[in-house]
Scaffold this active site. Sequence first.
Site, PDB file in Angstrom:
ATOM      1  N   SER A  96       0.820  -1.213   0.000  1.00 13.93           N
ATOM      2  CA  SER A  96       0.000   0.000   0.000  1.00 13.93           C
ATOM      3  C   SER A  96       0.856   1.266   0.000  1.00 13.93           C
ATOM      4  O   SER A  96       0.349   2.355  -0.234  1.00 13.93           O
ATOM      5  CB  SER A  96      -0.876   0.064   1.244  1.00 13.93           C
ATOM      6  OG  SER A  96      -1.451  -1.153   1.535  1.00 13.93           O
TER       7      SER A  96
ATOM      8  N   GLU B  78      -4.995   0.168  -8.032  1.00 15.21           N
ATOM      9  CA  GLU B  78      -3.928   1.092  -8.434  1.00 15.21           C
ATOM     10  C   GLU B  78      -2.845   0.266  -9.131  1.00 15.21           C
ATOM     11  O   GLU B  78      -2.359  -0.719  -8.575  1.00 15.21           O
ATOM     12  CB  GLU B  78      -3.336   1.807  -7.220  1.00 15.21           C
ATOM     13  CG  GLU B  78      -4.168   2.988  -6.753  1.00 15.21           C
ATOM     14  CD  GLU B  78      -3.519   3.745  -5.590  1.00 15.21           C
ATOM     15  OE1 GLU B  78      -3.643   4.968  -5.532  1.00 15.21           O
ATOM     16  OE2 GLU B  78      -2.895   3.095  -4.711  1.00 15.21           O
TER      17      GLU B  78
ATOM     18  N   HIS C 298      -2.055  -2.568  -6.463  1.00 13.04           N
ATOM     19  CA  HIS C 298      -2.573  -2.238  -5.130  1.00 13.04           C
ATOM     20  C   HIS C 298      -4.083  -2.398  -5.097  1.00 13.04           C
ATOM     21  O   HIS C 298      -4.826  -1.562  -5.617  1.00 13.04           O
ATOM     22  CB  HIS C 298      -2.144  -0.815  -4.749  1.00 13.04           C
ATOM     23  CG  HIS C 298      -2.608  -0.423  -3.387  1.00 13.04           C
ATOM     24  ND1 HIS C 298      -2.918   0.872  -3.038  1.00 13.04           N
ATOM     25  CD2 HIS C 298      -2.827  -1.164  -2.271  1.00 13.04           C
ATOM     26  CE1 HIS C 298      -3.306   0.903  -1.783  1.00 13.04           C
ATOM     27  NE2 HIS C 298      -3.263  -0.313  -1.298  1.00 13.04           N
TER      28      HIS C 298
ATOM     29  N   ASN D 287      -3.449   6.477  -0.867  1.00  7.83           N
ATOM     30  CA  ASN D 287      -3.005   6.522   0.526  1.00  7.83           C
ATOM     31  C   ASN D 287      -2.102   7.714   0.825  1.00  7.83           C
ATOM     32  O   ASN D 287      -2.011   8.159   1.963  1.00  7.83           O
ATOM     33  CB  ASN D 287      -2.297   5.217   0.905  1.00  7.83           C
ATOM     34  CG  ASN D 287      -3.313   4.117   1.202  1.00  7.83           C
ATOM     35  OD1 ASN D 287      -4.489   4.400   1.403  1.00  7.83           O
ATOM     36  ND2 ASN D 287      -2.871   2.879   1.218  1.00  7.83           N
TER      37      ASN D 287
END
Length: 693
Positions: free
Chosen positions: A407, A440, A428, A478
């Site tokens: 992540s 992602e 991801h 994130n």
Amino acid sequence: MTTQQPVNDTISTEIQNGVGLICIDNPPVNACGQAVRAGLLEALDQLNNNDAVQVIALYAAGRTFVAGADIREFGKPPMEPGLPDVCDQLEASTKPLVSVLHGTTLGGGLEIALATHARVGITGLRVGLPEVLLGILPGAGGTQRTPRLTGIPAALDMILSGRQVPVEEALKLGLVDVISDATPRDAALAAGQDVIAGKLQIRRTGELSVTPDDAAIGAAKAKAKPLLFNPPRIIEAIAASTGPLAEGQALERKLFWDCLNSDQSAGLRHAFFAERAVAKVPEAREAPRPVDSMGVIGGGTMGSGIATSALLAGMEVTLIEVAQEALDRGVGTITKNLQGAVKRGKLAAEQLDPTLAKLTTSTDMQSLATVDLVVEAVFENMDVKKEIFTNLDRICKPGAVLASNTSYLDINEIAAVTNRPSDVLGLHFFSPAHVMRLLEIVVADKTAPDVVATGFALAKRMRKIGVRAGVCDGFIGNRILSHYLKVTTYMLMDGASPEQIDKALEGFGFAMGPFRVSDLAGIDIGWAERKRKAPMRPAAERYVPIADKIAEQGWFGRKTGQGYYVYGADGPYPNPAALEIVDQERAAAGVSPREFTDQEIVDRYMTAMISEAARVVEDGIALRPIDVDAVYLFGYGFPRFRGGPLHYADSIGAAELIKRIETYAKEDSHYWQVPDILRKMAADGSKFSDLNK
Ligand code: 3HC
């Protein structure tokens, strides 16, 4: 008899044994743009005035009948003829007019069909009025003609949900009159002959009447989501279908324009295009590598979710864990996930066992020697990941794609331990990975273009939305999250309660406020992440230790029964013990709490989110603003009707955002910094949307 004659680039006619055929051919989905509308009227006029024609039959070429109005025309000046007029003129056709529907006949496409005098559905057809999902309502008679055929309850269900109705159900509802297995052109010819022979009944939908149903209308009103602009208007328009057609249509028209001009519709249309725009990346022209088998390393929640997703996409999956016990747990989770997919109608019950049969398990990484792609989904530790990739490099066949589901961590560093960094990328997934649509696709310095294309092909196969991201701590989603979550801790410290912050943001449209999310995800997760980042934390950064203090009590949220809220039979309610910690920390920091309005909470939260999102675009981590929007819409529960953080930013404007940041910076100039891109936009009047072009 005539051969096909073009009326314009999208419409042609032909006459066969008394049947005048009109063919719509406007790839890819026969959207009903201006040329189609004008061509239809011209063709109708020609055939109505041709003595050789007894019946007119309308059909479309390609993969579908008309899939709706051309959404790209929305927001631009209207072009004549309008679709409502076209539908009215079709209904008024002096000669009988039938339509043949195939593929996905949606929105304006179905409205055209409803205005014809009989409808043939080709096997596999799905019909629907999905306008609600674009923040509008069916504006070409759909709210008036649908209830005339189906009755009010079914019309409310279809138009408020936007769902696609299979042809068999459409037949029962009265939306189509007959089902055919023929090609659309053959079915059109046959339907024409059937009308001539009196075997297919024709009637004008607009001449039918609707039985009032106040109970159904009342129930729909009670169920409508309070934040959304268009559902009450849809209900109002359908309720008006019990009166004369022209009056109902006039009301529908007015309400359609109110909806189309709303910010919510602009946001929802942006979301529609975002979902499709993200696949347009430079690497898309490369041929992806074939992927039919996948290795998944790690059978925890994430790994099991990824394996489930791959199984649902029809792949062979090899799950790797360190011990048999962990493997068994993984298989248990995958089985439960697949059973859930059966319950949700995503997998046919009889497919459960064959799907599970495609899963093999092993405690030996050597079992990955022949797989096409591996996703590593172990816990976030760089050393462990490096060891795994060193082994994969040794074990996997040449050309296998090697992916990490990290992540946050640096994919370049992971790729560097292999002798084939061009085969390495980040994939991801978001938890739960078999449900969440976002993926992602993290492109490292040396990732080969066809490996990127393989990531996008995998996303498509898994029915996910792949978004290209560059390497940085946290990639797109994130990285932005880490930034704006800090502002929630600052507001908490300065006087707002977790409940007030959650409620304010839920009022803005988020499904769940950040403290509720934290309780759901586990307060320990953020705690571990903060500990990892502690050595890198700049001295100038304001740090609020409240979450750490709560975590130190072992209160991790839902899974421990308490966090910011208390859970259980009488919960959730704000946790008084957590609020005590908040008070203690405020006192320790010498902060006297102040009042926050809900608006201030939303403004600070959104400004923080937009600031970091702008920097993500500025740094090239996201290709375009629309990629950031897609990440937030499909992975972070951002309210779809607001279009995404950077679409929303355009509605505020760069100048106002800068003003806010500069005001907040008086309290904390380290956190609140104006991104250069905003200054440029304020200076030249440009917007984030300009960067999407
Ligand atoms: N207008 C303009 N473009 C459209 C479109 C539309 N109604 N529907 C699809 N497209 C475009 C897509 O943007 C995409 O373009 P791209 O290749 O440049 O990205 C292309 O057509 C193919 O679309 P998909 O990738 O979505 O193809 P799929 O096969 O996966 O799906 C579909 C086909 C089910 C028809 C899906 O495209 C869809 O749901 N379209 C929208 C349908 C819709 O909302 N219709 C209602 C429109 S509003 C209306 O009709 C108002 C009226 O009441 C007045």
